[in-house]
Design a protein around this motif. Sequence first.
Motif, PDB file in Angstrom:
ATOM      1  N   MET A 102      44.340  35.179  71.832  1.00  0.00           N
ATOM      2  CA  MET A 102      43.854  33.834  72.116  1.00  0.00           C
ATOM      3  C   MET A 102      43.342  33.718  73.549  1.00  0.00           C
ATOM      4  SD  MET A 102      46.796  31.701  70.047  1.00  0.00           S
ATOM      5  CE  MET A 102      46.238  30.073  70.519  1.00  0.00           C
ATOM      6  N   SER A 265      43.148  26.827  66.867  1.00  0.00           N
ATOM      7  CA  SER A 265      43.363  28.096  66.172  1.00  0.00           C
ATOM      8  C   SER A 265      44.048  27.860  64.839  1.00  0.00           C
ATOM      9  CB  SER A 265      44.227  29.033  67.035  1.00  0.00           C
ATOM     10  OG  SER A 265      45.519  28.462  67.235  1.00  0.00           O
ATOM     11  N   MET A 285      39.951  31.527  65.999  1.00  0.00           N
ATOM     12  CA  MET A 285      39.849  30.608  67.137  1.00  0.00           C
ATOM     13  C   MET A 285      38.467  29.979  67.116  1.00  0.00           C
ATOM     14  SD  MET A 285      42.633  30.677  69.123  1.00  0.00           S
ATOM     15  CE  MET A 285      42.012  30.103  70.704  1.00  0.00           C
TER      16      MET A 285
END
Length: 304
Positions: A102, A265, A285
């Motif tokens: 992420m 996400s 994402m």
Amino acid sequence: MARNTAEAWIPEEWETSKVVQSLLQVSAVEALASPIIMTSDTKHVPRTAGMGVDVVAKGGAYGEDTSLNDEVLLTARKFGKAARIAEEDIDDSVANLIDAKMMGWSKSYAKMIDNASLAVSAAENGTTVPFTSLYQLLNTTDATLGYTGGTNITTAASANLPSYTEFNSAMGLVEGGDYFDPASMYAIAHPAFRKSLRGVLDLQSRPIFLEGLNGTPDTIFGVPVRWSLGARVSATATATPTGRPIMAFVNPDLMLLGRRSGPESVFIDGRDGLSALTDESILKMRARRAWAYGHPNGASILVG
């Protein structure tokens, strides 16, 4: 055919998320632009050419303003990526692999949104060129606004070695316009300018570039500089542009960044569906953003 999904997208907390903090550190556009909250995929934002003022005699009639009123259209585009992660990597990794993915996405997105907003050299097509970038805007003639394409762009005669005169000329182009605001002006530039800037002196042999100390920003001609790795000319939007670097002198009030959603996400567990055969999960994402710059006379660009 409509796509049905049961997964829930989880937005990042704007004040506390490490992903968002990383994004704001890397992206000049996300950090500086005026945020426009969008509740649909398009939004019309008013743009005015200003309003005049007269001296009105006692008992006299007020003159009516004739300045142009129009609008810009923000259209949200989706920036996303999916990562397929083996179950063993999640279970066996000492580090948090999902968080690392992420964070990596946020930094790539930060560079891409800056490139798409500031430095793409082609016309908007909604896919490879999601927006009309500032560079493209300043290269395009708009008779309605009284702007001739290329007027506010200065290109260095020697690539990667702009001179004092070229830095001064580029900044002067926006300083002479009606949208110049010394209190809010910023320069957004690729870090490639740092080397050349350290050797540029004004006519009194003083450096035009001052590196900030103790948390103060770097400045050029007294204007704060925000560095962006996305500030290189590119034919399409990319997180890794390779063209000539740019320095954009901008008014953040005219930088309109539509925020439709994200960063957010969704984690799709590999124990369900076809992925159950390979013990793999998927992390997706995304962020949905729109962009426009309010008026071409309110910015200028130096191409290094």
